[in-house]
Design a protein around this motif. Structure first.
Motif, PDB file in Angstrom:
ATOM      1  N   ALA A 271       0.834  -1.204   0.000  1.00 23.82           N
ATOM      2  CA  ALA A 271       0.000   0.000   0.000  1.00 23.82           C
ATOM      3  C   ALA A 271       0.870   1.255   0.000  1.00 23.82           C
ATOM      4  O   ALA A 271       0.603   2.203  -0.747  1.00 23.82           O
ATOM      5  CB  ALA A 271      -0.940   0.007   1.202  1.00 23.82           C
ATOM      6  N   CYS A 272       1.912   1.263   0.811  1.00 28.64           N
ATOM      7  CA  CYS A 272       2.818   2.422   0.826  1.00 28.64           C
ATOM      8  C   CYS A 272       3.494   2.598  -0.529  1.00 28.64           C
ATOM      9  O   CYS A 272       3.626   3.716  -1.033  1.00 28.64           O
ATOM     10  CB  CYS A 272       3.866   2.251   1.921  1.00 28.64           C
ATOM     11  SG  CYS A 272       3.202   2.441   3.572  1.00 28.64           S
TER      12      CYS A 272
ATOM     13  N   PHE B 191       0.853   4.032  -2.913  1.00 28.11           N
ATOM     14  CA  PHE B 191       0.605   5.457  -2.669  1.00 28.11           C
ATOM     15  C   PHE B 191       1.705   6.308  -3.289  1.00 28.11           C
ATOM     16  O   PHE B 191       1.440   7.326  -3.923  1.00 28.11           O
ATOM     17  CB  PHE B 191       0.526   5.765  -1.166  1.00 28.11           C
ATOM     18  CG  PHE B 191      -0.778   5.392  -0.531  1.00 28.11           C
ATOM     19  CD1 PHE B 191      -1.986   5.803  -1.064  1.00 28.11           C
ATOM     20  CD2 PHE B 191      -0.805   4.644   0.626  1.00 28.11           C
ATOM     21  CE1 PHE B 191      -3.191   5.471  -0.471  1.00 28.11           C
ATOM     22  CE2 PHE B 191      -1.992   4.293   1.236  1.00 28.11           C
ATOM     23  CZ  PHE B 191      -3.191   4.708   0.683  1.00 28.11           C
ATOM     24  N   MET B 192       2.937   5.881  -3.110  1.00 29.03           N
ATOM     25  CA  MET B 192       4.046   6.677  -3.632  1.00 29.03           C
ATOM     26  C   MET B 192       4.138   6.589  -5.154  1.00 29.03           C
ATOM     27  O   MET B 192       4.451   7.581  -5.811  1.00 29.03           O
ATOM     28  CB  MET B 192       5.361   6.272  -2.980  1.00 29.03           C
ATOM     29  CG  MET B 192       5.464   6.664  -1.523  1.00 29.03           C
ATOM     30  SD  MET B 192       4.933   8.362  -1.118  1.00 29.03           S
ATOM     31  CE  MET B 192       5.943   9.354  -2.202  1.00 29.03           C
TER      32      MET B 192
ATOM     33  N   VAL C  28       1.667   6.293  -7.230  1.00 25.45           N
ATOM     34  CA  VAL C  28       0.622   7.191  -7.736  1.00 25.45           C
ATOM     35  C   VAL C  28       1.052   8.647  -7.553  1.00 25.45           C
ATOM     36  O   VAL C  28       0.941   9.458  -8.476  1.00 25.45           O
ATOM     37  CB  VAL C  28      -0.737   6.920  -7.044  1.00 25.45           C
ATOM     38  CG1 VAL C  28      -1.753   8.000  -7.376  1.00 25.45           C
ATOM     39  CG2 VAL C  28      -1.251   5.550  -7.434  1.00 25.45           C
ATOM     40  N   ALA C  29       1.548   8.988  -6.380  1.00 26.66           N
ATOM     41  CA  ALA C  29       1.969  10.374  -6.119  1.00 26.66           C
ATOM     42  C   ALA C  29       3.098  10.787  -7.056  1.00 26.66           C
ATOM     43  O   ALA C  29       3.105  11.914  -7.571  1.00 26.66           O
ATOM     44  CB  ALA C  29       2.408  10.525  -4.660  1.00 26.66           C
TER      45      ALA C  29
ATOM     46  N   GLU D 233       4.082  15.710  -3.823  1.00 30.22           N
ATOM     47  CA  GLU D 233       4.613  14.347  -3.700  1.00 30.22           C
ATOM     48  C   GLU D 233       5.234  14.139  -2.326  1.00 30.22           C
ATOM     49  O   GLU D 233       5.026  13.107  -1.687  1.00 30.22           O
ATOM     50  CB  GLU D 233       5.656  14.100  -4.785  1.00 30.22           C
ATOM     51  CG  GLU D 233       6.200  12.701  -4.822  1.00 30.22           C
ATOM     52  CD  GLU D 233       7.253  12.536  -5.896  1.00 30.22           C
ATOM     53  OE1 GLU D 233       8.257  11.863  -5.616  1.00 30.22           O
ATOM     54  OE2 GLU D 233       7.082  13.075  -7.011  1.00 30.22           O
TER      55      GLU D 233
ATOM     56  N   VAL E 143       2.529  13.698   0.251  1.00 29.30           N
ATOM     57  CA  VAL E 143       1.974  12.346   0.240  1.00 29.30           C
ATOM     58  C   VAL E 143       2.861  11.429   1.069  1.00 29.30           C
ATOM     59  O   VAL E 143       2.380  10.648   1.895  1.00 29.30           O
ATOM     60  CB  VAL E 143       1.806  11.803  -1.200  1.00 29.30           C
ATOM     61  CG1 VAL E 143       1.469  10.313  -1.190  1.00 29.30           C
ATOM     62  CG2 VAL E 143       0.730  12.581  -1.946  1.00 29.30           C
TER      63      VAL E 143
ATOM     64  N   VAL F   1       1.862   9.308   4.372  1.00 24.27           N
ATOM     65  CA  VAL F   1       2.023   7.854   4.483  1.00 24.27           C
ATOM     66  C   VAL F   1       2.808   7.514   5.747  1.00 24.27           C
ATOM     67  O   VAL F   1       2.431   6.614   6.505  1.00 24.27           O
ATOM     68  CB  VAL F   1       2.714   7.276   3.225  1.00 24.27           C
ATOM     69  CG1 VAL F   1       3.160   5.845   3.442  1.00 24.27           C
ATOM     70  CG2 VAL F   1       1.784   7.370   2.023  1.00 24.27           C
TER      71      VAL F   1
END
Length: 142
Positions: free
Chosen positions: A48-49, A52-53, A55-56, A66, A69, A73
Protein backbone atom coordinates in the motif's frame (compact mmCIF):
# COMPACT_ATOMS: atom_id res chain seq x y z
CA UNK A 1 -11.70 6.94 -21.08
CA UNK A 2 -7.89 7.26 -20.99
CA UNK A 3 -5.76 4.61 -22.64
CA UNK A 4 -3.89 2.19 -20.43
CA UNK A 5 -0.12 2.26 -20.73
CA UNK A 6 0.76 -1.40 -20.26
CA UNK A 7 4.46 -0.68 -19.78
CA UNK A 8 3.46 1.37 -16.75
CA UNK A 9 1.17 -1.44 -15.57
CA UNK A 10 4.06 -3.93 -15.73
CA UNK A 11 6.43 -1.46 -14.03
CA UNK A 12 3.95 -0.91 -11.18
CA UNK A 13 3.36 -4.65 -10.84
CA UNK A 14 7.14 -5.12 -10.71
CA UNK A 15 7.59 -2.44 -8.04
CA UNK A 16 4.68 -3.61 -5.89
CA UNK A 17 5.85 -7.21 -6.28
CA UNK A 18 9.29 -6.30 -4.95
CA UNK A 19 7.74 -4.49 -1.97
CA UNK A 20 5.63 -7.59 -1.30
CA UNK A 21 8.59 -9.97 -1.49
CA UNK A 22 10.80 -7.82 0.73
CA UNK A 23 8.13 -7.65 3.43
CA UNK A 24 7.67 -11.43 3.52
CA UNK A 25 10.63 -12.36 5.77
CA UNK A 26 9.39 -10.01 8.48
CA UNK A 27 5.76 -11.09 7.99
CA UNK A 28 6.65 -14.78 8.16
CA UNK A 29 8.62 -14.24 11.36
CA UNK A 30 5.74 -12.38 13.00
CA UNK A 31 3.21 -14.97 11.79
CA UNK A 32 5.32 -17.87 12.99
CA UNK A 33 5.70 -16.33 16.44
CA UNK A 34 1.99 -15.42 16.61
CA UNK A 35 2.70 -11.79 17.41
CA UNK A 36 -0.61 -10.24 16.29
CA UNK A 37 0.19 -8.64 12.95
CA UNK A 38 1.70 -11.06 10.51
CA UNK A 39 1.42 -12.57 7.07
CA UNK A 40 -1.45 -10.35 5.96
CA UNK A 41 -0.65 -7.07 7.70
CA UNK A 42 3.01 -6.55 6.85
CA UNK A 43 2.80 -7.20 3.10
CA UNK A 44 -0.38 -5.12 2.84
CA UNK A 45 1.33 -2.20 4.54
CA UNK A 46 4.36 -2.49 2.29
CA UNK A 47 2.48 -2.72 -1.00
CA UNK A 48 0.00 0.00 0.00
CA UNK A 49 2.82 2.42 0.83
CA UNK A 50 4.53 1.54 -2.43
CA UNK A 51 1.30 2.11 -4.36
CA UNK A 52 0.61 5.46 -2.67
CA UNK A 53 4.05 6.68 -3.63
CA UNK A 54 3.88 5.33 -7.20
CA UNK A 55 0.62 7.19 -7.74
CA UNK A 56 1.97 10.37 -6.12
CA UNK A 57 5.16 10.20 -8.20
CA UNK A 58 3.11 9.84 -11.39
CA UNK A 59 0.50 12.47 -10.56
CA UNK A 60 2.67 15.12 -8.88
CA UNK A 61 6.00 14.48 -10.68
CA UNK A 62 8.47 15.66 -8.05
CA UNK A 63 6.45 18.56 -6.70
CA UNK A 64 5.96 19.49 -3.06
CA UNK A 65 2.67 17.59 -3.17
CA UNK A 66 4.61 14.35 -3.70
CA UNK A 67 6.56 15.04 -0.51
CA UNK A 68 3.32 15.72 1.34
CA UNK A 69 1.97 12.35 0.24
CA UNK A 70 5.10 10.70 1.65
CA UNK A 71 4.71 12.58 4.94
CA UNK A 72 1.08 11.48 5.10
CA UNK A 73 2.02 7.85 4.48
CA UNK A 74 4.70 8.00 7.17
CA UNK A 75 2.25 9.54 9.64
CA UNK A 76 -0.41 6.99 8.73
CA UNK A 77 1.99 4.14 9.39
CA UNK A 78 2.63 5.58 12.84
CA UNK A 79 -1.11 5.73 13.45
CA UNK A 80 -1.64 2.11 12.35
CA UNK A 81 1.34 1.01 14.41
CA UNK A 82 -0.05 2.84 17.42
CA UNK A 83 -3.10 0.61 17.20
CA UNK A 84 -0.84 -2.42 17.64
CA UNK A 85 0.41 -1.18 21.04
CA UNK A 86 -1.46 -2.53 24.06
CA UNK A 87 -0.94 -1.55 27.67
CA UNK A 88 -2.16 -4.09 30.18
CA UNK A 89 -1.38 -4.61 33.87
CA UNK A 90 1.56 -2.24 33.79
CA UNK A 91 3.06 -3.94 30.72
CA UNK A 92 3.30 -2.48 27.26
CA UNK A 93 3.10 -4.92 24.37
CA UNK A 94 3.12 -4.52 20.61
CA UNK A 95 5.78 -1.87 20.26
CA UNK A 96 7.88 -4.20 18.08
CA UNK A 97 4.85 -4.84 15.87
CA UNK A 98 4.26 -1.10 15.60
CA UNK A 99 7.88 -0.54 14.60
CA UNK A 100 7.69 -3.44 12.15
CA UNK A 101 4.60 -1.99 10.50
CA UNK A 102 6.39 1.33 10.12
CA UNK A 103 9.45 -0.49 8.76
CA UNK A 104 7.47 -2.29 6.06
CA UNK A 105 5.97 1.07 5.10
CA UNK A 106 9.50 2.36 4.62
CA UNK A 107 10.28 -0.69 2.47
CA UNK A 108 7.31 0.15 0.25
CA UNK A 109 8.31 3.80 -0.10
CA UNK A 110 11.92 2.84 -0.85
CA UNK A 111 10.83 0.44 -3.59
CA UNK A 112 8.53 3.07 -5.11
CA UNK A 113 11.53 5.36 -5.49
CA UNK A 114 13.60 2.47 -6.93
CA UNK A 115 15.89 2.62 -3.91
CA UNK A 116 16.20 -1.15 -3.81
CA UNK A 117 19.41 -1.06 -1.82
CA UNK A 118 17.61 0.73 1.01
CA UNK A 119 14.63 -1.64 0.81
CA UNK A 120 16.91 -4.70 0.85
CA UNK A 121 18.82 -3.45 3.88
CA UNK A 122 15.57 -2.63 5.71
CA UNK A 123 14.16 -6.06 4.95
CA UNK A 124 17.31 -7.89 5.96
CA UNK A 125 17.96 -5.97 9.18
CA UNK A 126 14.27 -5.99 10.14
CA UNK A 127 14.17 -9.75 9.74
CA UNK A 128 17.37 -10.19 11.78
CA UNK A 129 16.03 -7.99 14.58
CA UNK A 130 12.75 -9.87 14.77
CA UNK A 131 14.35 -13.28 14.40
CA UNK A 132 17.27 -12.93 16.80
CA UNK A 133 16.44 -9.89 18.94
CA UNK A 134 13.99 -11.87 21.04
CA UNK A 135 16.89 -13.86 22.48
CA UNK A 136 18.37 -10.62 23.81
CA UNK A 137 15.12 -9.17 25.11
CA UNK A 138 14.74 -9.25 28.86
CA UNK A 139 11.36 -10.57 29.98
CA UNK A 140 9.39 -8.22 32.21
CA UNK A 141 8.36 -9.46 35.63
CA UNK A 142 4.62 -9.40 36.33
Amino acid sequence: MPEIDFTLVWFNLYQIGIAFLLSLPIALNREYLAKGAGLRTYPLVSIACCAFMLVAMDVYEGSDAEARVMYGVITGMGFIGGGAIIKESGRTMGTANAAGIWLTGAIGISVAYSRYEVALVLSFIGYLIFQFGRFLKREQAD
